[in-house]
Design a protein around this motif. Structure first.
Motif, PDB file in Angstrom:
ATOM      1  N   LEU A   1       0.766  -1.201   0.090  1.00 45.85           N
ATOM      2  CA  LEU A   1       0.109   0.120   0.269  1.00 45.85           C
ATOM      3  C   LEU A   1       0.929   1.408  -0.231  1.00 45.85           C
ATOM      4  CD1 LEU A   1      -2.432  -0.977   2.864  1.00 45.85           C
ATOM      5  CD2 LEU A   1      -3.057  -1.092   0.468  1.00 45.85           C
ATOM      6  N   LEU A   2       0.603   2.243  -0.682  1.00 45.62           N
ATOM      7  CA  LEU A   2       1.045   3.644  -0.893  1.00 45.62           C
ATOM      8  C   LEU A   2       0.022   5.017  -0.028  1.00 45.62           C
ATOM      9  CD1 LEU A   2       2.856   3.527  -3.675  1.00 45.62           C
ATOM     10  CD2 LEU A   2       3.548   2.622  -2.104  1.00 45.62           C
ATOM     11  N   ILE A   3       0.701   4.836   0.143  1.00 51.12           N
ATOM     12  CA  ILE A   3      -0.329   6.255   1.413  1.00 51.12           C
ATOM     13  C   ILE A   3       0.759   7.499   0.765  1.00 51.12           C
ATOM     14  CG2 ILE A   3      -1.969   7.118   3.274  1.00 51.12           C
ATOM     15  CD1 ILE A   3      -0.973   4.266   4.243  1.00 51.12           C
ATOM     16  N   PHE A   4      -0.574   8.940   0.213  1.00 52.64           N
ATOM     17  CA  PHE A   4      -0.158   9.570   0.091  1.00 52.64           C
ATOM     18  C   PHE A   4      -1.213  10.948   0.349  1.00 52.64           C
ATOM     19  CE2 PHE A   4       0.966   7.404  -3.537  1.00 52.64           C
ATOM     20  CZ  PHE A   4       2.021   7.415  -3.713  1.00 52.64           C
ATOM     21  N   SER A   5       0.041  12.182   1.327  1.00 50.96           N
ATOM     22  CA  SER A   5      -1.504  13.330   1.645  1.00 50.96           C
ATOM     23  C   SER A   5      -0.041  14.715   1.585  1.00 50.96           C
ATOM     24  CB  SER A   5      -2.155  12.893   3.075  1.00 50.96           C
ATOM     25  OG  SER A   5      -2.395  14.312   3.139  1.00 50.96           O
ATOM     26  N   ALA A   6      -0.545  15.283   1.798  1.00 49.57           N
ATOM     27  CA  ALA A   6       0.272  16.568   1.524  1.00 49.57           C
ATOM     28  C   ALA A   6       0.513  16.985   2.805  1.00 49.57           C
ATOM     29  CB  ALA A   6      -0.660  17.493   1.259  1.00 49.57           C
ATOM     30  N   THR A   7      -0.056  16.163   4.173  1.00 52.06           N
ATOM     31  CA  THR A   7       0.468  16.732   5.675  1.00 52.06           C
ATOM     32  C   THR A   7       0.813  14.987   6.097  1.00 52.06           C
ATOM     33  OG1 THR A   7      -2.029  16.620   6.484  1.00 52.06           O
ATOM     34  CG2 THR A   7      -1.700  18.993   5.338  1.00 52.06           C
ATOM     35  N   THR A   8       2.141  15.316   7.438  1.00 53.02           N
ATOM     36  CA  THR A   8       2.275  14.691   7.744  1.00 53.02           C
ATOM     37  C   THR A   8       1.364  13.985   8.712  1.00 53.02           C
ATOM     38  OG1 THR A   8       4.530  15.001   7.815  1.00 53.02           O
ATOM     39  CG2 THR A   8       3.981  13.757   9.651  1.00 53.02           C
ATOM     40  N   THR A   9      -0.087  14.929   9.239  1.00 45.67           N
ATOM     41  CA  THR A   9      -0.779  14.224  10.320  1.00 45.67           C
ATOM     42  C   THR A   9      -1.818  13.383   9.655  1.00 45.67           C
ATOM     43  OG1 THR A   9      -0.366  16.316  11.004  1.00 45.67           O
ATOM     44  CG2 THR A   9      -2.508  14.980  11.621  1.00 45.67           C
ATOM     45  N   HIS A  10      -2.523  13.687   8.235  1.00 45.59           N
ATOM     46  CA  HIS A  10      -3.052  12.868   7.620  1.00 45.59           C
ATOM     47  C   HIS A  10      -2.067  11.663   6.464  1.00 45.59           C
ATOM     48  CE1 HIS A  10      -5.202  17.151   6.746  1.00 45.59           C
ATOM     49  NE2 HIS A  10      -5.442  16.314   7.383  1.00 45.59           N
ATOM     50  N   LEU A  11      -1.124  10.999   6.697  1.00 44.51           N
ATOM     51  CA  LEU A  11      -0.103  10.101   5.782  1.00 44.51           C
ATOM     52  C   LEU A  11      -0.207   9.153   8.025  1.00 44.51           C
ATOM     53  CD1 LEU A  11       2.902  11.834   4.187  1.00 44.51           C
ATOM     54  CD2 LEU A  11       0.793  10.485   3.630  1.00 44.51           C
ATOM     55  N   LYS A  12       0.216   9.815   8.863  1.00 46.39           N
ATOM     56  CA  LYS A  12      -0.056   9.242  10.106  1.00 46.39           C
ATOM     57  C   LYS A  12      -1.453   8.791  10.072  1.00 46.39           C
ATOM     58  CE  LYS A  12       4.362   9.293  10.717  1.00 46.39           C
ATOM     59  NZ  LYS A  12       5.420   8.388  10.930  1.00 46.39           N
ATOM     60  N   ALA A  13      -2.402   9.276  10.353  1.00 47.37           N
ATOM     61  CA  ALA A  13      -3.906   8.784  10.340  1.00 47.37           C
ATOM     62  C   ALA A  13      -3.832   7.855   9.553  1.00 47.37           C
ATOM     63  CB  ALA A  13      -4.652   9.823  10.501  1.00 47.37           C
ATOM     64  N   ALA A  14      -3.609   8.071   8.698  1.00 50.23           N
ATOM     65  CA  ALA A  14      -4.417   6.679   7.497  1.00 50.23           C
ATOM     66  C   ALA A  14      -3.446   5.452   8.115  1.00 50.23           C
ATOM     67  CB  ALA A  14      -3.954   6.413   6.449  1.00 50.23           C
ATOM     68  N   GLU A  15      -1.703   6.054   7.880  1.00 48.29           N
ATOM     69  CA  GLU A  15      -0.782   4.378   8.517  1.00 48.29           C
ATOM     70  C   GLU A  15      -1.994   4.040   9.878  1.00 48.29           C
ATOM     71  OE1 GLU A  15       3.652   3.942   9.044  1.00 48.29           O
ATOM     72  OE2 GLU A  15       2.931   5.713   9.396  1.00 48.29           O
TER      73      GLU A  15
END
Length: 106
Positions: free
Chosen positions: A64-78
């Motif tokens: 899985l690859l998770i993409f977002s403009a913010t670290t907060t959203h990346l970590k939430a999805a992870e």
């Protein structure tokens, strides 16, 4: 844009996202690959404001690859993805025990 078009027409292959600050890679254990459905991944996207794609690496391994403009959203999805993987692992183990039985060895 090329990745989006490639995903729409077949299996997506992306070499690496290392070095990017807008992406995280999550390995998918073999017993969880079928359980991570498109609907579950869309739920992660809706709850984290990130995009989640299944993609092959150069060896042909799916992850899985998770993409977002913010670290907060990346970590939430992870976090959400890893919770789903843990649940799928537990479900897989439970099914195996129900089907094969369980024996304790002393």
């Amino acid at each position: 844009l090329d990745w989006l078009l490639q995903e729409r027409t077949g299996q997506l292959t992306i070499e690496s996202v290392s070095g990017r600050n807008d992406a995280i890679e999550v390995c998918i254990p073999g017993e969880c690959k079928e359980g991570l459905t498109s609907q579950l991944l869309r739920n992660v996207e809706a709850n984290s404001q990130a995009w989640v794609w299944k993609a092959l690496d150069t060896r042909g391994e799916e992850r899985l690859l998770i993409f977002s403009a913010t670290t907060t959203h990346l970590k939430a999805a992870e976090r959400l993805v890893k919770e789903m993987i843990d649940e799928l692992k537990l479900s897989s183990f439970t099914k195996k025990v129900e089907n094969d039985g369980f024996a304790c060895v002393e």
